[in-house]
Write an enzyme that holds these catalytic residues in place. Structure first.
Site: not given
Length: 272
Positions: A68, A72, A133, A135-136, A247
């Site tokens: 996480t 990632k 976002g 990111g991964g 989430g």
């Protein structure tokens, strides 16, 4: 759960690790299925990630790892091979240690996210989505949304260059789908779905990732942050009449796929 010499060990790589909720779901599920395996949190700083991955190759009791924030993309680069969409996107959130010590990575965040939304009865076809976002996790969610039939996608990120790089990767997947992909602001106006795919909301005092005064009733607002369960964004969205997806829905949808990918053979070799 009884830990013994035959237990298949998985580690959850994160930095920080105190917010992790996956072990609380993963371990009871293994017990329920009669699988002798355990997932434990490992807090690893980015500067020590390569060293840690090298150690994982040597530990024969290790079955794999769940990955996480913020590892990632870096973990994907450190794998020996990537499967499925992970190879195209160069991002991984689960790793299987093979018998020879090599590491195989996949990305299941997107599948889990889409599965969590569908469990809430949310239809994604012909919808528009804003993702904050780059990111991964944002990349994996975007790829899954494209596959699920979203027709418009906007990526908003503090660093525009990173958002543009993400869009370039996504366009490698979008040739078979009629979808418009753009870089823009975090303004949710005109979108059916608004997603926070950053860590904002995890800590007290974090700014809201999406301007809350622009969220309209019946808009869908989703999180990747799991702790707290109701983030300031979700609370504000609820107050504005939006439909919210916490989430934890994304992780809950990945537990069985994690087990299938990492412990498929272990279900026969290491029963409790």
């Amino acid at each position: 759960m009884q830990i013994n010499g035959k237990t298949s060990v998985l580690v959850h790589l994160a930095y920080p690790a105190e917010h992790l909720q996956t072990p609380q779901l993963f371990n009871p599920r293994c017990t329920e299925l009669g699988i002798n395996a355990a997932l434990v949190p490992w807090q690893v700083s980015p500067k020590r990630l390569a060293d840690t991955m090298a150690v994982l190759r040597c530990a024969e009791s290790l079955a794999g790892a769940i990955v996480t924030i913020p590892h990632k993309e870096a973990c994907a680069r450190l794998c020996d091979r990537l499967e499925g969409v992970a190879e195209t996107l160069q991002v991984a959130n689960v790793i299987r240690r093979e018998a020879d010590g090599t590491l195989t990575g996949r990305i299941l965040d997107g599948e889990g996210f889409v599965g969590g939304m569908r469990k809430q009865g949310i239809n994604l076809q012909q919808r528009s989505a804003l993702i904050v976002g780059a990111g991964g996790v944002a990349l994996a969610i975007a790829a899954a949304l494209i596959k699920a039939g979203v027709i418009r996608l906007r990526i908003a990120n503090r660093t525009t260059q990173r958002a543009e790089a993400m869009v370039a990767r996504l366009k490698l997947l979008s040739t078979a789908h009629a979808v418009s992909i753009e870089v823009g602001t975090a303004d949710p106006t005109g979108f059916d779905i608004a997603i926070n795919a950053t860590s904002l909301g995890m800590r007290d005092g974090d700014p809201l990732p999406i301007p809350i005064d622009l969220i309209k009733p019946d808009m869908i607002v989703a999180e990747v942050v799991m702790v707290p369960r109701v983030t300031p964004l979700l609370q504000a969205a609820t107050d504005h009449g939006a439909i919210v997806v916490p989430g934890e829905a994304m992780i809950a949808g990945q537990i069985d796929p994690f087990i299938d990918f990492v412990l498929g053979d272990a279900t026969k070799r290491h029963t409790a």
